[in-house]
Design a protein around this motif. Structure first.
Motif, mmCIF file in Angstrom:
data_model
loop_
_atom_site.group_PDB
_atom_site.id
_atom_site.type_symbol
_atom_site.label_atom_id
_atom_site.label_comp_id
_atom_site.label_asym_id
_atom_site.label_seq_id
_atom_site.Cartn_x
_atom_site.Cartn_y
_atom_site.Cartn_z
ATOM 1 N N GLU A 25 -33.719 -19.905 15.588
ATOM 2 C CA GLU A 25 -32.780 -18.954 16.176
ATOM 3 C C GLU A 25 -31.453 -18.961 15.420
ATOM 4 O OE1 GLU A 25 -34.583 -21.190 17.891
ATOM 5 O OE2 GLU A 25 -35.770 -20.002 19.292
ATOM 6 N N ASP A 35 -33.659 -10.886 15.900
ATOM 7 C CA ASP A 35 -34.204 -11.983 16.697
ATOM 8 C C ASP A 35 -34.858 -12.993 15.767
ATOM 9 O OD1 ASP A 35 -37.073 -11.422 16.329
ATOM 10 O OD2 ASP A 35 -36.733 -9.702 17.632
ATOM 11 N N TYR A 36 -35.204 -14.139 16.313
ATOM 12 C CA TYR A 36 -35.699 -15.231 15.479
ATOM 13 C C TYR A 36 -37.071 -14.948 14.878
ATOM 14 C CZ TYR A 36 -39.191 -17.111 18.659
ATOM 15 O OH TYR A 36 -40.303 -17.284 19.424
#
Length: 121
Positions: A25, A35-36
């Protein structure tokens, strides 16, 4: 990109990230990803590493870009955080007296120890 090369890059990225105690993250945010999962695909070898991201990661990890994309990496523990000698790795841990700092460092050390046990470092 060749599958074996992608796999090596993925492993290099994971080793450098884990060794320094970063989460996927955090790295995704550092790279400006939404987003990760966008970063996670790099570590899974499912996406090609973009040169722009390779340059940013090399800067973060204080290594040459070549270190991230080489087939036989020599993972450097970093001059500030740790040192490797005689087959051992010593890691500098910063503690501030908080429980969360202690817990985060324990998690990081366990991950490093797992990599050592698997002989991946």
């Amino acid at each position: 990109m060749e599958t074996a090369l992608k796999s090596n890059i993925a492993e290099n990225l994971r080793k450098h990230r884990v060794l320094r105690g970063y989460t996927q993250e955090y790295i995704a945010e550092y790279l400006g990803k939404k987003d990760y999962t966008a970063y996670s695909r790099y570590e899974q070898g499912r996406s090609n590493l973009k040169m722009e991201d390779a340059i940013k990661l090399a800067s973060l990890y204080e290594v040459d870009v070549q270190e991230l994309i080489s087939i036989s990496p020599t993972v450097h523990q970093g001059s500030d955080n740790s040192k490797k000698s005689n087959g051992l790795i010593s890691v500098l841990v910063d503690l501030d007296g908080s429980s969360s700092s202690l817990e985060n460092n324990i998690i990081r050390l366990k991950k490093i120890n797992e990599l050592l046990a698997k002989q991946e470092l």
